[in-house]
Scaffold this active site. Structure first.
Site, PDB file in Angstrom:
ATOM      1  N   ASP A 170      57.266  -6.849  32.162  1.00 50.60           N
ATOM      2  CA  ASP A 170      56.783  -5.471  32.186  1.00 50.60           C
ATOM      3  C   ASP A 170      55.260  -5.496  32.278  1.00 50.60           C
ATOM      4  O   ASP A 170      54.598  -6.330  31.650  1.00 50.60           O
ATOM      5  CB  ASP A 170      57.211  -4.728  30.914  1.00 50.60           C
ATOM      6  CG  ASP A 170      56.905  -3.239  30.989  1.00 50.60           C
ATOM      7  OD1 ASP A 170      57.687  -2.520  31.624  1.00 50.60           O
ATOM      8  OD2 ASP A 170      55.877  -2.813  30.422  1.00 50.60           O
ATOM      9  N   ASN A 178      48.265   4.542  37.696  1.00 55.55           N
ATOM     10  CA  ASN A 178      48.782   5.758  38.325  1.00 55.55           C
ATOM     11  C   ASN A 178      47.976   6.994  37.916  1.00 55.55           C
ATOM     12  O   ASN A 178      47.666   7.851  38.745  1.00 55.55           O
ATOM     13  CB  ASN A 178      50.247   5.954  37.954  1.00 55.55           C
ATOM     14  CG  ASN A 178      51.189   5.074  38.762  1.00 55.55           C
ATOM     15  OD1 ASN A 178      50.884   4.699  39.891  1.00 55.55           O
ATOM     16  ND2 ASN A 178      52.325   4.737  38.178  1.00 55.55           N
ATOM     17  N   ASP A 187      51.377   1.885  43.821  1.00 55.47           N
ATOM     18  CA  ASP A 187      52.302   1.263  44.778  1.00 55.47           C
ATOM     19  C   ASP A 187      51.746  -0.078  45.267  1.00 55.47           C
ATOM     20  O   ASP A 187      52.505  -1.042  45.466  1.00 55.47           O
ATOM     21  CB  ASP A 187      52.530   2.185  45.976  1.00 55.47           C
ATOM     22  CG  ASP A 187      53.386   3.395  45.622  1.00 55.47           C
ATOM     23  OD1 ASP A 187      53.957   3.419  44.508  1.00 55.47           O
ATOM     24  OD2 ASP A 187      53.483   4.320  46.454  1.00 55.47           O
ATOM     25  N   ASP A 213      57.836  -0.428  36.745  1.00 52.51           N
ATOM     26  CA  ASP A 213      56.962  -1.610  36.711  1.00 52.51           C
ATOM     27  C   ASP A 213      57.616  -2.747  35.934  1.00 52.51           C
ATOM     28  O   ASP A 213      56.938  -3.589  35.352  1.00 52.51           O
ATOM     29  CB  ASP A 213      55.603  -1.251  36.099  1.00 52.51           C
ATOM     30  CG  ASP A 213      55.719  -0.743  34.665  1.00 52.51           C
ATOM     31  OD1 ASP A 213      56.752  -0.123  34.342  1.00 52.51           O
ATOM     32  OD2 ASP A 213      54.785  -0.950  33.872  1.00 52.51           O
TER      33      ASP A 213
END
Length: 311
Positions: A170, A178, A187, A213
């Protein structure tokens, strides 16, 4: 004579390769389409080459004849839609669909067959299959394929006495990317993660985007110790190459790190138990501050606080 001329004209204009053999298996007809597909000239094979030379093995050639003699694919002595492969002049393996029939050649039986090139069809099928199991953004395998492969590898480990390991990954701080830089940059991070995992893992390992993610790496025939080594190698490679990693990010800037959980099994436990252990190990790494890999050996090592953390 007229029949021979008509046959010659038909084979010449047929878009599919037509190959006939005499009672000894030697090629007697080799039309222009066969020349184009296989790279041989008719003069070099007619009356000179045995049909077995076009197959990759004696077993393949024998299977064609045995199937033709049976009634499995059409009437006995006929073959319809049989898929196999033949070799071109340069050794390229060409997938084909063969329809053939035995013909009388004196006291022996020859045969004539239509060879339809399946190269484009097989390529399309392979591309469609790849798309169905691949995550578009990361380029890694997707979650659906993850469950399928993990089940197979655990069954293999259980049957043959091996080990299979799982690394759950993770990204710590990904929300900052973001929120502060936008989803396009987020992205880009996912794409770079996909490439990093593909470049770092072994050929025998498989990497998946599990969701968001979070990523999974499946390591067949690998115990806990070696999978921990792999996890740390992935983390170190990430830190050395990611612009937002702890090695590059200044104080106050966006900082991305990895939390990795490692679990190993002999395949005897349910699939979801192994996933849960890897997931819980990842949360332990996250609660320890991230940028580390943590193993979780067995179900007995799971504590109530772990379950609450991922609830």
């Amino acid at each position: 004579m007229r029949n021979t001329t008509v046959l010659s004209e038909i084979t010449a204009i047929c878009p599919d390769p037509i190959i006939a053999v005499d009672g000894k298996g030697v090629i007697s007809v080799f039309n222009p389409a066969a020349e184009k597909l296989l790279g041989y000239q008719a003069d070099d094979v007619v009356g000179k080459m045995h049909i077995r030379a076009l197959y990759s093995s004696e077993a393949d050639a024998r299977a064609v004849m045995l199937t033709m003699l049976s009634s499995r694919l059409g009437a006995s002595g006929k073959l319809e839609g049989y898929e196999t492969a033949i070799l071109s002049h340069d050794g390229t393996r060409i997938p084909i669909r063969l329809s053939a029939s035995l013909v009388k050649d004196g006291d022996r039986r020859g045969s004539i067959g239509f060879f339809h090139d399946l190269t484009q069809q097989k390529s399309l099928e392979a591309n469609l299959k790849k798309q169905s199991i691949t995550d578009d953004l990361s380029g890694l395998y997707n979650q659906r394929y993850f469950y399928s492969r993990l089940s197979k590898e655990m069954e293999r480990a259980k049957r043959y006495g091996g080990r299979v390991s799982l690394i759950c990954i993770d990204l710590d701080g990904f929300k900052q990317v973001n929120d502060r830089l936008g989803h396009l940059e987020g992205d880009q991070v996912i794409r770079r993660m996909g490439q990093l995992l593909q470049d770092t893992i072994r050929d025998s390992d498989l990497a998946f985007r599990y969701g968001g993610d979070e990523f999974m790496v499946l390591l067949p025939n690998t115990d806990a110790e070696h999978s921990m080594n792999s996890a740390n190698r992935i983390r170190e490679r990430f830190n050395a190459s990611c612009f937002y990693s702890p090695e590059f990010a200044a104080e106050g800037e966006i900082c991305l790190s990895m939390s990795l959980g490692v679990a190993s099994t002999d395949g005897s436990e349910p699939v979801d138990h192994l996933i849960q252990r890897a997931d819980m190990a990842m949360y332990r790494a996250k609660h320890a501050g991230g940028d580390c890999a943590v193993p979780l050996q067995g179900c007995a090592d799971i504590k109530t606080q772990d379950a609450e953390a991922i609830a």
